[in-house]
Design a protein around this motif. Sequence first.
Motif, mmCIF file in Angstrom:
data_model
loop_
_atom_site.group_PDB
_atom_site.id
_atom_site.type_symbol
_atom_site.label_atom_id
_atom_site.label_comp_id
_atom_site.label_asym_id
_atom_site.label_seq_id
_atom_site.Cartn_x
_atom_site.Cartn_y
_atom_site.Cartn_z
ATOM 1 N N ILE A 341 -6.084 3.147 -17.127
ATOM 2 C CA ILE A 341 -6.926 2.620 -15.713
ATOM 3 C C ILE A 341 -7.152 4.398 -15.317
ATOM 4 C CG2 ILE A 341 -7.181 1.974 -13.948
ATOM 5 C CD1 ILE A 341 -6.418 -1.013 -14.221
ATOM 6 N N ARG A 342 -7.423 5.304 -15.622
ATOM 7 C CA ARG A 342 -7.746 6.461 -15.151
ATOM 8 C C ARG A 342 -7.353 6.484 -13.583
ATOM 9 N NH1 ARG A 342 -11.921 10.333 -18.268
ATOM 10 N NH2 ARG A 342 -13.439 9.326 -16.680
ATOM 11 N N LEU A 343 -7.311 8.042 -13.148
ATOM 12 C CA LEU A 343 -7.302 7.527 -11.652
ATOM 13 C C LEU A 343 -8.651 7.720 -11.644
ATOM 14 C CD1 LEU A 343 -3.967 9.519 -10.972
ATOM 15 C CD2 LEU A 343 -4.948 7.304 -10.252
ATOM 16 N N LEU A 344 -9.492 8.022 -9.881
ATOM 17 C CA LEU A 344 -10.808 8.774 -10.203
ATOM 18 C C LEU A 344 -11.506 10.192 -10.769
ATOM 19 C CD1 LEU A 344 -11.243 7.468 -6.303
ATOM 20 C CD2 LEU A 344 -12.116 6.616 -8.600
ATOM 21 N N ASP A 345 -11.480 10.600 -10.957
ATOM 22 C CA ASP A 345 -12.405 11.817 -11.871
ATOM 23 C C ASP A 345 -14.120 11.621 -11.303
ATOM 24 O OD1 ASP A 345 -12.870 14.068 -13.208
ATOM 25 O OD2 ASP A 345 -13.404 12.775 -15.312
ATOM 26 N N LEU A 346 -13.592 11.730 -9.998
ATOM 27 C CA LEU A 346 -14.974 12.116 -9.245
ATOM 28 C C LEU A 346 -14.865 13.624 -8.967
ATOM 29 C CD1 LEU A 346 -14.667 8.934 -6.676
ATOM 30 C CD2 LEU A 346 -17.288 9.680 -8.102
ATOM 31 N N GLN A 367 -14.629 20.482 -6.314
ATOM 32 C CA GLN A 367 -13.113 20.375 -7.551
ATOM 33 C C GLN A 367 -13.289 19.012 -7.982
ATOM 34 O OE1 GLN A 367 -11.904 22.861 -7.103
ATOM 35 N NE2 GLN A 367 -10.276 23.091 -4.923
ATOM 36 N N ARG A 368 -13.212 18.321 -9.335
ATOM 37 C CA ARG A 368 -13.431 17.703 -9.671
ATOM 38 C C ARG A 368 -11.634 17.385 -10.677
ATOM 39 N NH1 ARG A 368 -15.854 16.559 -15.711
ATOM 40 N NH2 ARG A 368 -14.503 14.983 -16.643
ATOM 41 N N GLY A 369 -11.342 15.583 -10.862
ATOM 42 C CA GLY A 369 -10.514 14.445 -11.063
ATOM 43 C C GLY A 369 -9.476 15.113 -9.832
ATOM 44 N N VAL A 432 -1.282 11.526 -19.237
ATOM 45 C CA VAL A 432 -1.825 13.242 -19.118
ATOM 46 C C VAL A 432 -3.765 13.054 -19.583
ATOM 47 C CG1 VAL A 432 -2.249 15.076 -19.040
ATOM 48 C CG2 VAL A 432 -0.286 14.434 -18.024
ATOM 49 N N LEU A 433 -4.484 13.094 -19.963
ATOM 50 C CA LEU A 433 -6.077 13.628 -20.181
ATOM 51 C C LEU A 433 -5.569 14.504 -20.721
ATOM 52 C CD1 LEU A 433 -8.030 11.866 -21.804
ATOM 53 C CD2 LEU A 433 -9.420 12.090 -19.242
ATOM 54 N N PHE A 434 -5.804 14.632 -21.959
ATOM 55 C CA PHE A 434 -5.869 16.606 -22.279
ATOM 56 C C PHE A 434 -7.045 16.593 -22.087
ATOM 57 C CE2 PHE A 434 -1.565 15.272 -23.096
ATOM 58 C CZ PHE A 434 -0.424 16.372 -22.893
ATOM 59 N N GLU A 435 -7.498 16.629 -21.596
ATOM 60 C CA GLU A 435 -9.134 17.999 -21.624
ATOM 61 C C GLU A 435 -9.466 18.871 -21.553
ATOM 62 O OE1 GLU A 435 -11.291 14.586 -19.504
ATOM 63 O OE2 GLU A 435 -9.489 14.542 -17.187
ATOM 64 N N VAL A 436 -8.311 19.880 -20.794
ATOM 65 C CA VAL A 436 -8.840 21.311 -20.270
ATOM 66 C C VAL A 436 -7.859 22.168 -21.081
ATOM 67 C CG1 VAL A 436 -7.738 23.016 -18.228
ATOM 68 C CG2 VAL A 436 -8.851 20.358 -17.829
ATOM 69 N N ASN A 458 -14.633 15.203 -24.642
ATOM 70 C CA ASN A 458 -15.963 15.716 -24.172
ATOM 71 C C ASN A 458 -15.494 16.602 -23.242
ATOM 72 O OD1 ASN A 458 -17.262 12.964 -24.796
ATOM 73 N ND2 ASN A 458 -17.279 11.453 -22.955
ATOM 74 N N ASP A 459 -14.951 16.597 -22.142
ATOM 75 C CA ASP A 459 -14.122 18.120 -21.636
ATOM 76 C C ASP A 459 -13.830 18.906 -22.369
ATOM 77 O OD1 ASP A 459 -15.602 17.780 -18.578
ATOM 78 O OD2 ASP A 459 -14.356 15.736 -18.355
ATOM 79 N N LEU A 460 -12.899 18.462 -22.658
ATOM 80 C CA LEU A 460 -12.652 19.800 -24.159
ATOM 81 C C LEU A 460 -12.903 20.243 -25.103
ATOM 82 C CD1 LEU A 460 -9.421 20.695 -25.094
ATOM 83 C CD2 LEU A 460 -9.290 19.083 -26.386
ATOM 84 N N ASP A 468 -21.890 23.365 -21.718
ATOM 85 C CA ASP A 468 -21.837 22.424 -20.146
ATOM 86 C C ASP A 468 -22.232 20.944 -20.774
ATOM 87 O OD1 ASP A 468 -23.267 22.043 -18.337
ATOM 88 O OD2 ASP A 468 -23.933 23.313 -17.334
ATOM 89 N N ARG A 469 -21.476 20.290 -20.902
ATOM 90 C CA ARG A 469 -21.885 18.600 -20.508
ATOM 91 C C ARG A 469 -22.997 18.013 -19.752
ATOM 92 N NH1 ARG A 469 -16.764 14.593 -19.510
ATOM 93 N NH2 ARG A 469 -18.342 13.103 -19.907
ATOM 94 N N SER A 470 -23.189 19.023 -18.693
ATOM 95 C CA SER A 470 -23.882 17.650 -17.657
ATOM 96 C C SER A 470 -25.201 18.589 -17.894
ATOM 97 C CB SER A 470 -23.348 18.411 -16.325
ATOM 98 O OG SER A 470 -23.201 19.934 -16.322
#
Length: 554
Positions: A341-346, A367-369, A432-436, A458-460, A468-470
């Motif tokens: 379960i991932r912590l809020l990535d808002l 700021q995110r995540g 840890v989500l490795f995405e940075v 996706n973010d990586l 830019d993914r968005s």
Amino acid sequence: MVAEKRRLPAETRLKGVALAPGVALGRACFYTRRSAEPDTTVPAAAPQESQRLNDALNWLARERSVLARQAAARLGPEHAEIFEAHRLMLSDECLRSRLLRSIEDNARSAEAAVEMELSDYREQLAGSGSEYLQQRVADINEIQQGLLAYLRHTTACRHCTEAANCSIGHCPLGNDHILVSEEITASLPIETDRHTTGFIVTNSGPDSHAVILARALHRPVVGDIHDLPAAIPADARILLDGDSGDVILNPTRETLAHYQGALAGHGHKVQMSGPVPGLTVMANIGQSGDVGDALAAGAEGVGLYRTEMEMLVAGRLLGEHEQAARYSEVAKAMGGRPVCIRLLDLGSDKTADWLTDTLGDQTAARQRGARLLLEHPELLRTQARALARASLAGPVQVLYPMIVSLDQFLELRALFDQAVSDLPASRLQHGVLFEVPGACLTAGRIMQAADFGCIGTNDLIQYLFADDRSHSAAHNHAGFETDTVLWELMETLSRAAARADKPMSICGEVAGNPDFTGRIMQAGIRAISASPTRIAGVRQAARQHGATTPKARS
Ligand code: PEP
Ligand code: MG
């Protein structure tokens, strides 16, 4: 006389961006907001304006109760809450009196009263110290828009070539149709009827509230189709592929035959498959209700539960017990299989007006995540407590999003432990989500401290390749399959995990693409998490790849 042979229109393909998966077939149905009457700015006498206001309030309350019933029936009672809350506000006598007083005391039109009083009300709520009241700001927005749309006669209409005007939620001709619109609003997927099989839009991010709801209802959405409605001929028959982003106008018989299987399964195809020795395949989910799809696909666990989706769908932050109920439901349903379960990535591009209003500042816009959680530890605290409660229902792994360094992970972990110190909990694992790239380059140290790792492609990809993914049009780093950078980085991460004797999985779109399964396994990764609709394909590719793939080098 020789009968003239009717020429069928030629098949044409438009390429868009896949926002919500599935395949749908239907006629073009154009959705517009139109103004049926000019706006009246001069107010009539107060009794008439008051009557108009009362009519608008009553109409919108009725409409919200219909939406609440529809949302509950289709998605479950929790999805009805937002509409039920609107209905209650619209029936509130204090609100009604305030608006009526504004008309009577100031000789205002009903529109002016709605605009001024509800804007003031919104500001009061936003400025109040109460978390509950702040969460109501987005609701006031939606109510204000609904009342103004009624008063100004700007309710939306849809039309196709056979019926000039249809009311929302019902096609009088019973045609299956694909809604063509500049953008989709949050209520559109709920209020349209079952004949609306999919959506074509110009603007809409993959994480927008509306797209999330469309996904929950298994309606495909393709975005980034420009020049709407002109790009779609009025009489077109449309085949929409929400997995590839293809919009096929007037499909030929061969094309339809190709899609027959997907269409028979109503576009939402979760296929059961058995495990493959040597590779664990788990499911990505966005809401607790998706766990049924994970089980139907034979997933060996939930590898990514994007909890922010729950909030974006609800249109507010959920409380500790509401969150605990959802997480426990998933843990229980998975019957002892791991649930990550991932912590809020808002925040940043995953934000909404209600979030910035609730937080009372613009942090979420920047700021995110992990960073947003550090700026607003109350978000982390509520969620940590809910996760601790859920861990009693089954093994829970907590995934930390957008981590940039070991220190940042440790700081969040300490806050987590502090928040749950008084609660009984089974052993929770922290990963840890490795995405940075920053975190990836220090993976050796991070993996010594973490219980597990997961690669978020996706973010990586976005941060590795300035992609830019968005902005769906820009999210196109076509070279990454052949670019060795991503694959070398995956090997590095997998080696770091092996050295620390900890597991490393992968999620994100690359993980669900069978074309990459072999390469992922070659990189030494033995656990993949993908959308339930993609699990069977990944397993098939893994079988073809064979079980003899070398293990991660250490
Ligand atoms: C990712 O970045 O790959 C990922 C899984 O997270 P999200 O797509 O939710 O940002
Ligand atoms: Mg991500």
